[in-house]
Design a protein around this motif. Structure first.
Motif, PDB file in Angstrom:
ATOM      1  N   GLN A  97      24.443  40.838  95.365  1.00 14.52           N
ATOM      2  CA  GLN A  97      24.887  41.860  96.488  1.00 14.52           C
ATOM      3  C   GLN A  97      24.873  42.922  96.685  1.00 14.52           C
ATOM      4  OE1 GLN A  97      28.958  40.394  98.335  1.00 14.52           O
ATOM      5  NE2 GLN A  97      29.320  38.860  96.927  1.00 14.52           N
ATOM      6  N   ARG A  98      25.728  43.539  95.314  1.00 13.86           N
ATOM      7  CA  ARG A  98      24.555  44.790  95.061  1.00 13.86           C
ATOM      8  C   ARG A  98      23.264  45.431  94.789  1.00 13.86           C
ATOM      9  NH1 ARG A  98      26.833  48.801  89.515  1.00 13.86           N
ATOM     10  NH2 ARG A  98      26.056  46.905  88.495  1.00 13.86           N
ATOM     11  N   PHE A  99      22.608  44.426  94.365  1.00  8.40           N
ATOM     12  CA  PHE A  99      21.214  44.820  94.611  1.00  8.40           C
ATOM     13  C   PHE A  99      20.445  44.677  95.718  1.00  8.40           C
ATOM     14  CE2 PHE A  99      16.965  43.044  94.476  1.00  8.40           C
ATOM     15  CZ  PHE A  99      16.644  43.610  93.503  1.00  8.40           C
ATOM     16  N   VAL A 100      21.768  43.776  96.938  1.00 12.80           N
ATOM     17  CA  VAL A 100      20.593  43.871  98.145  1.00 12.80           C
ATOM     18  C   VAL A 100      20.946  44.661  98.321  1.00 12.80           C
ATOM     19  CG1 VAL A 100      20.481  42.812 101.102  1.00 12.80           C
ATOM     20  CG2 VAL A 100      19.936  41.318  97.794  1.00 12.80           C
ATOM     21  N   LEU A 101      21.911  45.678  98.991  1.00 12.92           N
ATOM     22  CA  LEU A 101      22.655  47.241  99.603  1.00 12.92           C
ATOM     23  C   LEU A 101      21.993  48.196  98.822  1.00 12.92           C
ATOM     24  CD1 LEU A 101      26.700  45.746 100.041  1.00 12.92           C
ATOM     25  CD2 LEU A 101      24.901  45.574 101.890  1.00 12.92           C
ATOM     26  N   PHE A 102      21.551  47.959  97.664  1.00 12.52           N
ATOM     27  CA  PHE A 102      21.499  49.344  97.186  1.00 12.52           C
ATOM     28  C   PHE A 102      19.528  48.757  97.457  1.00 12.52           C
ATOM     29  CE2 PHE A 102      18.822  51.139  93.875  1.00 12.52           C
ATOM     30  CZ  PHE A 102      20.047  52.448  93.948  1.00 12.52           C
ATOM     31  N   GLN A 103      18.898  48.045  97.460  1.00 11.11           N
ATOM     32  CA  GLN A 103      17.658  47.790  97.752  1.00 11.11           C
ATOM     33  C   GLN A 103      17.416  48.034  99.666  1.00 11.11           C
ATOM     34  OE1 GLN A 103      15.951  48.252  95.145  1.00 11.11           O
ATOM     35  NE2 GLN A 103      14.205  46.845  95.897  1.00 11.11           N
ATOM     36  N   TYR A 104      17.991  48.194 100.066  1.00  9.85           N
ATOM     37  CA  TYR A 104      17.692  48.240 101.607  1.00  9.85           C
ATOM     38  C   TYR A 104      18.788  49.710 101.800  1.00  9.85           C
ATOM     39  CZ  TYR A 104      18.249  47.346 106.799  1.00  9.85           C
ATOM     40  OH  TYR A 104      18.244  47.019 107.903  1.00  9.85           O
ATOM     41  N   HIS A 105      19.012  49.836 101.824  1.00 10.32           N
ATOM     42  CA  HIS A 105      19.681  51.524 101.821  1.00 10.32           C
ATOM     43  C   HIS A 105      19.088  52.564 100.706  1.00 10.32           C
ATOM     44  CE1 HIS A 105      22.536  50.100 105.104  1.00 10.32           C
ATOM     45  NE2 HIS A 105      22.969  49.015 103.625  1.00 10.32           N
ATOM     46  N   ARG A 106      19.521  52.806  99.560  1.00  8.96           N
ATOM     47  CA  ARG A 106      18.156  53.619  98.544  1.00  8.96           C
ATOM     48  C   ARG A 106      17.107  53.155  98.946  1.00  8.96           C
ATOM     49  NH1 ARG A 106      20.092  58.635  97.366  1.00  8.96           N
ATOM     50  NH2 ARG A 106      22.093  57.769  96.040  1.00  8.96           N
ATOM     51  N   GLY A 107      16.501  51.929  99.057  1.00  2.16           N
ATOM     52  CA  GLY A 107      15.503  51.668  98.787  1.00  2.16           C
ATOM     53  C   GLY A 107      14.308  52.076 100.603  1.00  2.16           C
ATOM     54  N   GLN A 108      14.972  51.908 100.428  1.00  2.00           N
ATOM     55  CA  GLN A 108      14.360  51.872 102.437  1.00  2.00           C
ATOM     56  C   GLN A 108      13.562  50.625 102.670  1.00  2.00           C
ATOM     57  OE1 GLN A 108      15.773  53.526 104.651  1.00  2.00           O
ATOM     58  NE2 GLN A 108      15.889  56.252 104.165  1.00  2.00           N
ATOM     59  N   THR A 109      14.168  49.261 101.651  1.00  2.53           N
ATOM     60  CA  THR A 109      13.462  47.909 101.880  1.00  2.53           C
ATOM     61  C   THR A 109      13.483  47.839 103.135  1.00  2.53           C
ATOM     62  OG1 THR A 109      13.177  47.526  99.828  1.00  2.53           O
ATOM     63  CG2 THR A 109      12.838  46.086 100.552  1.00  2.53           C
ATOM     64  N   THR A 110      12.721  46.985 103.706  1.00  2.00           N
ATOM     65  CA  THR A 110      12.548  46.239 104.752  1.00  2.00           C
ATOM     66  C   THR A 110      13.766  44.917 104.897  1.00  2.00           C
ATOM     67  OG1 THR A 110      11.419  45.004 104.822  1.00  2.00           O
ATOM     68  CG2 THR A 110      11.226  46.611 106.076  1.00  2.00           C
ATOM     69  N   GLY A 152      26.818  53.801 109.244  1.00  2.00           N
ATOM     70  CA  GLY A 152      28.006  54.048 107.578  1.00  2.00           C
ATOM     71  C   GLY A 152      27.789  53.484 106.147  1.00  2.00           C
ATOM     72  N   PHE A 153      26.798  52.908 105.955  1.00  2.00           N
ATOM     73  CA  PHE A 153      26.526  52.568 104.874  1.00  2.00           C
ATOM     74  C   PHE A 153      25.494  54.584 104.378  1.00  2.00           C
ATOM     75  CE2 PHE A 153      28.109  48.989 104.465  1.00  2.00           C
ATOM     76  CZ  PHE A 153      27.711  48.653 103.490  1.00  2.00           C
ATOM     77  N   LEU A 154      24.779  54.310 105.545  1.00  2.00           N
ATOM     78  CA  LEU A 154      24.063  55.589 105.056  1.00  2.00           C
ATOM     79  C   LEU A 154      24.808  56.832 105.111  1.00  2.00           C
ATOM     80  CD1 LEU A 154      21.088  57.146 105.274  1.00  2.00           C
ATOM     81  CD2 LEU A 154      21.118  57.441 107.756  1.00  2.00           C
ATOM     82  N   GLY A 155      25.918  57.094 105.816  1.00  2.00           N
ATOM     83  CA  GLY A 155      26.554  57.960 105.455  1.00  2.00           C
ATOM     84  C   GLY A 155      27.754  58.128 104.243  1.00  2.00           C
ATOM     85  N   LEU A 156      27.485  57.245 103.304  1.00  2.00           N
ATOM     86  CA  LEU A 156      28.275  56.782 101.843  1.00  2.00           C
ATOM     87  C   LEU A 156      27.246  57.303 100.964  1.00  2.00           C
ATOM     88  CD1 LEU A 156      30.176  53.613 103.125  1.00  2.00           C
ATOM     89  CD2 LEU A 156      31.133  55.448 102.834  1.00  2.00           C
ATOM     90  N   MET A 157      25.921  56.893 101.512  1.00  2.00           N
ATOM     91  CA  MET A 157      25.249  56.941 100.223  1.00  2.00           C
ATOM     92  C   MET A 157      24.967  58.455 100.191  1.00  2.00           C
ATOM     93  SD  MET A 157      21.347  55.502 100.021  1.00  2.00           S
ATOM     94  CE  MET A 157      20.425  56.646 101.732  1.00  2.00           C
ATOM     95  N   LYS A 158      24.711  59.839 102.006  1.00  4.57           N
ATOM     96  CA  LYS A 158      25.059  60.754 100.929  1.00  4.57           C
ATOM     97  C   LYS A 158      26.025  61.628 101.037  1.00  4.57           C
ATOM     98  CE  LYS A 158      20.547  61.648 103.261  1.00  4.57           C
ATOM     99  NZ  LYS A 158      19.399  61.528 102.727  1.00  4.57           N
TER     100      LYS A 158
END
Length: 532
Positions: free
Chosen positions: A156-169, A487-493
């Protein structure tokens, strides 16, 4: 010049000397620019190739490039950045043996550090015990914490990280997991991305904590697509937090609703009544509203029903008293919940952001002069003259922020008037200067509040992540997807500004074994605000 035309410098006041120096420096800069252009034209006529135009790696704004480092020679410090996070990977020692001839002497070790990443798929079958109790109940052994929908916490962490930090589709992410030997469908990924209520609740709490403790905010917005319709994503933040909210409108009414940070009530108090008077609501109507005993309304329907009972006046245009009264009630709710206490809102002069204590971005103000079209050499010279004066003034404002004094404040106010009251003979530029002078209160807010930034670069940098996601994935199709993206973009920033690794934040919330502990982000934001 002839001696008869030379002014007597000994008889000039300090203000006159400063004005003379400003004029001479500006004329010198304009002459240098003209000489450079003439040299380039002569070289072009002679067929001589000029110097190659090599663009820098980063493209600072015109003002930032002109002002450069501080007057004391100290390097510029970027606002809103906490720097790189500290190293989190422990070093593992491995001893490598060498084949040596007999009789050799051991001389110790020579260290060589290598970074490595382990990425492997695992499939675990949990054999859960089932028991039948004497009273007929079935007892099933519980699953380990963190498992959701047949997906382990590390996945789950890998999927969330790749989608939000890695901008993967999502399709590419599903293909990547398939290449690793995992059978994860796109529907499972969508569920995982949109059903993290705990972290999304923390994102809302981050916004509330930021609005409760911020001494200043920078705000900006950009286009967003949602359910096939055009919308707008608004960014709010300072050097401790960032929040994004996507809505269908960019009006002031919409902005005030965002500033409530999740509260839904409408409140009539002193702040609300003062707001209505300043916005031109009829004083008789305001007096009727003030005379009512009911001051708090649970939702919009209750509030509008109250206005109808008061026979509130209406107009079919932007200055509709119902709309202005609603804005005032929203501002009263913001004040009642302790949000934006003496907070300065710095914007790019978009009308919807003009609420409360308002300041303007100097970079956007100078950009109006920079982008002005000129058609004659005289107009171009006047434009460059004014730009050089603004750049010089901007650099002195940054110097003032480091050591503000009442005397320097008065000098800068007088100098602002001299710059923006001048008449250049270029009518379009003169009208623009008059417009900027009318915004002097907001442009010079920094003189009373030296802690605020002079620009909205922080907001524009934060919005780039949203713009990249929009270009990669287009828009969102569901409200859950929209809220999860914001939400996740705000948390990441926010994690980046607080110096927290987003990977560790995800691991802590998802219950990944042996993950780093991350404190509650709103608590960290409040602690940072309490620090001197």
């Amino acid at each position: 010049m002839p001696s008869a035309e030379r002014p007597s410098l000994s008889g000039l006041s300090r203000g006159d000397l400063e004005a003379l120096l400003e004029r001479l420096l500006a004329e010198n800069a304009a002459l240098k620019q003209m000489v450079a252009e003439l040299r380039a034209e002569v070289a072009q006529l002679k067929g001589v190739k000029g110097k190659p135009e090599i663009k820098p790696a980063g493209k600072p704004s015109g003002m930032e490039a002109a002002t450069g480092a501080s007057a004391e020679g100290r390097p510029r410090r970027r606002r809103g950045r906490a720097g790189k996070v500290s190293k989190r990977v422990a070093c593992e020692d491995r001893v490598l043996s060498a084949a040596v001839p007999e009789g050799s002497r051991f001389k110790g070790y020579e260290d060589f550090t290598v970074q490595e990443l382990e990425l492997r798929a695992r499939r675990i079958r949990f054999r859960r015990e089932r028991w039948a109790t004497p009273d007929g109940r079935c007892v099933l052994a519980p699953l380990p914490a963190g498992i959701a929908g047949h997906l382990g916490p590390e996945l789950q962490r890998f999927v969330l990280f790749q989608y939000h930090r890695g901008q993967t589709t999502i399709p590419r992410l599903a293909a990547l997991l398939g290449d690793l030997g995992l059978d994860v469908s796109k529907r499972q990924i969508v569920r995982l991305l949109t059903r993290n209520s705990t972290m999304l609740e923390e994102a809302g709490a981050v916004l509330r904590a930021g609005l409760e403790t911020a001494s200043w905010l920078t705000v900006d917005d950009t286009g967003a697509r949602h359910k096939g319709a055009n919308g707008v994503c608004t960014q709010l933040g300072d050097d401790r937090f960032t929040a994004f909210v996507t809505t269908g409108s960019k009006s002031r009414l919409n902005f005030l609703e965002l500033l409530r940070a999740g509260h839904e009530d409408y409140v009539i108090n002193a702040a609300a009544l003062e707001y209505m008077r300043k916005r031109g609501v009829p004083l008789g109507a305001v007096a009727r509203l003030e005379a009512q005993s009911t001051r708090r309304f649970a939702d919009e329907a209750t509030w509008l029903d109250h206005l109808r009972r008061l026979d509130w006046p209406t107009r079919a245009h932007q200055l509709d008293p119902v709309r202005l009264a609603t804005e005032g009630a929203l501002w009263g709710s913001i004040n009642a919940h302790g949000l934006l206490p003496d907070t300065v809102i710095v914007s790019d002069d978009a009308g919807q952001f003009d609420v409360g204590l308002h300041a303007l971005c100097w970079v956007h103000a100078e950009r109006l002069v920079h982008k002005l079209d000129t058609f004659t050499p005289a107009q171009h010279t006047a434009q460059q003259h004014v730009r050089s004066l603004i750049w010089w003034f901007y650099a002195d404002l940054k110097t003032y922020q480091r050591a503000p004094t009442p005397r320097r404040r008065a000098q800068l106010r007088a100098r602002f008037e001299r710059i923006f009251q001048r008449r250049t003979g270029f009518s379009t530029l003169d009208r623009l200067l008059a417009r900027l002078r009318a915004n002097g209160k907001e442009l010079l807010r920094v003189l009373d509040r030296p802690d605020i930034p002079l620009h909205t670069n922080g907001s524009e940098n934060d919005l780039r992540g949203h713009v990249t996601r929009r270009k990669v994935s287009g828009g969102t199709r569901s409200d859950q997807g929209r809220d999860a993206r914001d939400g996740f973009l705000g948390l990441m920033k926010t994690c980046a500004k607080l110096g927290i690794a987003f990977w560790d934040f995800l691991g802590h919330h998802l219950g990944v074994p042996d993950s780093e502990h991350v404190s509650y982000l709103p608590d960290i934001i409040r602690q940072r605000a309490a620090q001197p």
